[in-house]
Design an enzyme around this catalytic site. Structure first.
Site, PDB file in Angstrom:
ATOM      1  N   TYR A 144      68.493  48.840  42.713  1.00 22.07           N
ATOM      2  CA  TYR A 144      68.972  47.642  42.022  1.00 22.07           C
ATOM      3  C   TYR A 144      69.822  48.070  40.848  1.00 22.07           C
ATOM      4  O   TYR A 144      69.447  48.978  40.101  1.00 22.07           O
ATOM      5  CB  TYR A 144      67.779  46.815  41.534  1.00 22.07           C
ATOM      6  CG  TYR A 144      68.154  45.580  40.740  1.00 22.07           C
ATOM      7  CD1 TYR A 144      68.731  44.472  41.374  1.00 22.07           C
ATOM      8  CD2 TYR A 144      67.925  45.507  39.365  1.00 22.07           C
ATOM      9  CE1 TYR A 144      69.060  43.334  40.645  1.00 22.07           C
ATOM     10  CE2 TYR A 144      68.245  44.373  38.639  1.00 22.07           C
ATOM     11  CZ  TYR A 144      68.819  43.285  39.288  1.00 22.07           C
ATOM     12  OH  TYR A 144      69.136  42.169  38.562  1.00 22.07           O
ATOM     13  N   ASP A 237      72.910  55.413  37.509  1.00 18.19           N
ATOM     14  CA  ASP A 237      72.409  54.245  36.801  1.00 18.19           C
ATOM     15  C   ASP A 237      71.064  54.626  36.194  1.00 18.19           C
ATOM     16  O   ASP A 237      70.047  54.651  36.878  1.00 18.19           O
ATOM     17  CB  ASP A 237      72.281  53.075  37.787  1.00 18.19           C
ATOM     18  CG  ASP A 237      71.714  51.836  37.115  1.00 18.19           C
ATOM     19  OD1 ASP A 237      71.362  51.905  35.924  1.00 18.19           O
ATOM     20  OD2 ASP A 237      71.622  50.801  37.802  1.00 18.19           O
ATOM     21  N   LYS A 265      67.958  48.818  28.798  1.00 19.00           N
ATOM     22  CA  LYS A 265      66.528  48.784  28.524  1.00 19.00           C
ATOM     23  C   LYS A 265      66.136  49.550  27.244  1.00 19.00           C
ATOM     24  O   LYS A 265      66.381  49.054  26.162  1.00 19.00           O
ATOM     25  CB  LYS A 265      65.754  49.239  29.763  1.00 19.00           C
ATOM     26  CG  LYS A 265      66.057  48.276  30.947  1.00 19.00           C
ATOM     27  CD  LYS A 265      65.117  48.310  32.093  1.00 19.00           C
ATOM     28  CE  LYS A 265      65.332  47.107  32.989  1.00 19.00           C
ATOM     29  NZ  LYS A 265      65.975  47.365  34.276  1.00 19.00           N
TER      30      LYS A 265
HETATM   31  C1  LIG Z   1      67.159  46.592  34.850  1.00 24.66           C
HETATM   32  C2  LIG Z   1      68.163  47.347  35.577  1.00 24.66           C
HETATM   33  C3  LIG Z   1      69.511  46.930  35.625  1.00 24.66           C
HETATM   34  C4  LIG Z   1      69.980  45.625  35.072  1.00 24.66           C
HETATM   35  O1  LIG Z   1      69.823  45.520  33.693  1.00 24.66           O
HETATM   36  P1  LIG Z   1      69.802  44.059  33.029  1.00 24.66           P
HETATM   37  O2  LIG Z   1      69.720  44.348  31.574  1.00 24.66           O
HETATM   38  O3  LIG Z   1      68.609  43.355  33.598  1.00 24.66           O
HETATM   39  O4  LIG Z   1      71.071  43.391  33.415  1.00 24.66           O
HETATM   40  C5  LIG Z   1      70.430  47.772  36.230  1.00 24.66           C
HETATM   41  N1  LIG Z   1      70.049  48.941  36.776  1.00 24.66           N
HETATM   42  C6  LIG Z   1      68.777  49.364  36.767  1.00 24.66           C
HETATM   43  C7  LIG Z   1      68.427  50.685  37.357  1.00 24.66           C
HETATM   44  C8  LIG Z   1      67.787  48.574  36.180  1.00 24.66           C
HETATM   45  O5  LIG Z   1      66.521  48.991  36.203  1.00 24.66           O
END
Ligand SMILES: *Cc1c(COP(=O)(O)O)cnc(C)c1O
Length: 425
Positions: A144, A237, A265
């Site tokens: 994701y 990511d 995060k």
């Molecule tokens: C949480 C998350 C996102 C998205 O971040 P948001 O602040 O919710 O838009 C993207 N990539 C990864 C790996 C994530 O865990």
């Protein structure tokens, strides 16, 4: 232990907010029951509207690695707030957080801050497409990367939970440019890269959004080699993994150098912050130094930068990650031992300070493996744990987040609750 007030609030919210929540997984749809409406959170504890208290293992989905309302972070935010909360103009705080970020991630020469992980990945992909002058991207099933259109194809997290691999509203013409490969399977990547001009391969540092899955030895370095050979950029990511596996993320643990890294995060310490960065030549293509447009009214917000700076500074204290990983390992080993004793088939996957208990007897190395997990069993487990005062992510396909505020007593209480909830599960 009542949940009357939370149920009432959900009914009220549902009339004016779709599903009653502002992010889908919060709704408890995958496990049944009504989500807790939260009043406050301190340290490892979270308090709902009905006055119940729980040990919190969601930690706002990762950011609250220091525990809730850490006094030093709170003091810094309050002090910053007295100077005004948004200027729409540059501040020295942005330089400080950028410097800290570059120190933690030597693969980056420059970084741009945004307000969410989604913005970071979305912008990173635009940049990769512009840099390579290619349109296609490659992602992995079950990973994701936020909710940008190109990335909502066979995505993890909420999308996995609800079994909506391809969201309606994503134009087919755009989805055609997103290729999906199988995590931990380099052949599946090579097959796509051989036949198609791909701008970038985007991968979670250590996937947490199909539940926690770890890269097999050689997978990430192999990915990096394939990207070089076929002229694609590697985007790691690390929105979730960045300050979770260690201070410096999966790229440090596994020794890979991505072209672009995405953060989020933890870097905002609970405030809305995301970031993406990479080599100077790539980053200088961004507006206003280059032609690739990217902007944000609240980007680099002073309160958010302050929370990030303070959080990163506290994380750099000696022994931080040793403690985080020790607590997490104690929990994981404890759960494995209970599962064996209670004859509950499960696999516990750990990456740094996050883990997932998959109710399956198959090793979980990719999304297909993850999907063999018994979700009805997970729901029973989740509900029993909640009743015992343990607040877990309400889905089989999410990570449990362990923080510095989780103490020995929390661990003991959690394992005791696991023991009871695994009885005749
Ligand atoms: C949480 C998350 C996102 C998205 O971040 P948001 O602040 O919710 O838009 C993207 N990539 C990864 C790996 C994530 O865990």
């Amino acid at each position: 232990m009542g949940t009357k007030k939370s149920a009432q609030l959900l009914r009220k919210a549902s009339r004016i907010i779709p599903g009653g929540v502002n992010s889908p997984v919060r709704a408890f749809k995958a496990v049944g029951g009504s989500p807790l409406f939260i009043k406050k959170a301190l340290g490892s504890r979270i308090y709902d509207a009905d006055g119940n208290v729980y040990i919190d293992y969601i930690g706002s989905w990762g950011p609250m690695i220091l525990g809730h309302a850490h006094p030093k972070v709170m003091a810094a935010i309050k002090k910053a707030a007295d100077r005004g909360i948004s200027y729409g103009a540059p501040t020295e705080l942005e330089i400080t957080l950028a410097e800290e970020t570059l120190k933690a991630f030597p693969s980056m020469d420059m970084v741009r801050f945004v307000s969410s992980g989604t913005e970071a990945t979305m912008s990173a992909i635009r940049l990769a497409r512009a840099y390579t002058r290619r349109d296609n991207i490659l992602k992995f099933d079950g990973c994701y990367h936020g909710h940008a259109d190109s990335l909502l194809v066979k995505a993890g997290s909420g999308a996995a939970t609800f079994g909506v691999p391809d969201s309606p509203g994503v134009p087919a013409a755009l989805a055609r440019h997103t290729f999906n490969a199988v995590y931990n399977d380099l052949d599946s990547v090579k097959k796509i890269l051989e036949k198609n001009a791909v701008a970038c391969v985007i991968v979670e540092g250590a996937p947490g959004n199909m539940g926690v899955v770890t890269p097999k030895p050689g997978f990430l370095s192999g990915l990096s080699r394939l990207c070089k050979r076929y002229g694609a950029l590697l985007i790691m990511d690390e929105v979730m993994s960045g300050f979770r596996l260690c201070y410096g993320g999966a790229q440090k643990v596994y020794g890979v150098t991505p072209d672009i890294t995405c953060l989020g995060k933890v870097i905002g310490g609970g405030m809305p912050v995301g970031g993406f960065g990479g080599r100077r030549k790539i980053m200088e293509m961004l507006s206003p130094s280059g032609p690739v447009y990217q902007a944000g009214t609240l980007s680099g917000n002073p309160l958010a930068m302050t929370a990030g700076i303070e959080t990163l500074s506290l994380l750099q204290r000696k022994g931080t990650y040793e403690k985080l990983i020790k607590t997490t390992t104690t929990l994981c080993n404890g759960i494995r031992e209970i599962a064996k004793r209670r004859s509950v088939a499960c696999r516990v996957n750990q990456a740094g300070s996050m883990f997932t208990v998959f109710f399956t007897d198959r090793d979980v190395a990719n999304y297909d493996d993850a999907k063999t997990a018994d979700r009805a069993r997970f729901s029973r487990y989740f509900t029993r744990m909640l009743k015992a005062g343990i607040y877990l992510p309400p889905s089989q396909f999410e990570a449990v987040f362990v923080g510095l505020a989780h103490g020995k007593d929390d661990v003991a209480r959690t394992l005791d609750a696991v023991d009871r909830s695994f009885t005749r599960l």
